[in-house]
Design a protein around this motif. Structure first.
Motif, short mmCIF file in Angstrom:
data_model
loop_
_atom_site.label_atom_id
_atom_site.label_comp_id
_atom_site.label_asym_id
_atom_site.label_seq_id
_atom_site.Cartn_x
_atom_site.Cartn_y
_atom_site.Cartn_z
N ALA A 15 5.16 92.70 13.06
CA ALA A 15 5.25 93.81 14.01
C ALA A 15 5.62 93.30 15.40
CB ALA A 15 3.95 94.59 14.05
N ALA A 16 5.09 92.16 15.79
CA ALA A 16 5.40 91.59 17.11
C ALA A 16 6.88 91.22 17.21
CB ALA A 16 4.53 90.36 17.37
N ARG A 17 7.42 90.64 16.16
CA ARG A 17 8.86 90.31 16.16
C ARG A 17 9.72 91.58 16.22
NH1 ARG A 17 6.97 86.18 12.87
NH2 ARG A 17 7.20 87.36 10.95
N ARG A 18 9.32 92.57 15.47
CA ARG A 18 10.08 93.82 15.40
C ARG A 18 9.98 94.63 16.69
NH1 ARG A 18 7.73 95.24 11.10
NH2 ARG A 18 6.25 96.69 12.00
N GLU A 19 8.76 94.69 17.27
CA GLU A 19 8.51 95.55 18.42
C GLU A 19 8.56 94.82 19.76
OE1 GLU A 19 8.21 98.84 17.98
OE2 GLU A 19 8.35 98.57 15.81
N GLY A 20 8.51 93.50 19.74
CA GLY A 20 8.66 92.71 20.95
C GLY A 20 7.43 92.61 21.84
N PHE A 21 6.23 92.72 21.28
CA PHE A 21 5.05 92.52 22.12
C PHE A 21 4.60 91.06 22.05
CE2 PHE A 21 3.57 94.53 18.15
CZ PHE A 21 2.66 93.61 17.68
N GLY A 22 3.83 90.65 23.05
CA GLY A 22 3.47 89.25 23.17
C GLY A 22 2.04 88.89 22.85
#
Length: 110
Positions: free
Chosen positions: A14-21
């Motif tokens: 999900a982090a890769r897809r949505e760009g959160f850190g």
């Protein structure tokens, strides 16, 4: 431990897809009939989340009640265990309809 690793994999995808850190809170639904012990899950998640995007994240566990459909009286019933009888008529078997799942419901991220 493998279930906690699977949750971390979902978070990282999900982090890769949505760009959160960073993940602050993971809201995890655990069904009463799922055979997953919430305390053990919290311990394992803390262990696998170290040095990851979810390091230090709070695991908020939401208990999902066990439910079933009575094959005898045709009513919905609450279940504490898979083989419990119907709370209305006392007959077993009851077909399990809910409370066996485990899923990530929501992530609080930055």
């Amino acid at each position: 431990m493998s279930l906690a690793e699977g949750i971390l994999d979902l978070i990282e995808d999900a982090a890769r897809r949505e760009g959160f850190g960073r993940v602050r809170t993971v809201f995890l639904e655990i069904g009463r009939l799922s055979s997953v012990e919430p305390e053990a899950m919290a311990f394992c998640f803390d262990a696998v989340a170290r040095d990851s995007i979810a390091a230090g994240a709070r695991l908020e566990i939401i208990a999902v009640p066990g439910t079933g459909f009575c094959l005898d009286c045709g009513r919905e019933t609450m279940l504490e265990a898979v083989y419990d009888p119907c709370e209305h008529c006392g007959v077993a078997p009851v077909r399990v309809t809910g409370g066996t799942e485990m899923r990530v419901r929501e992530l609080d991220v930055e």
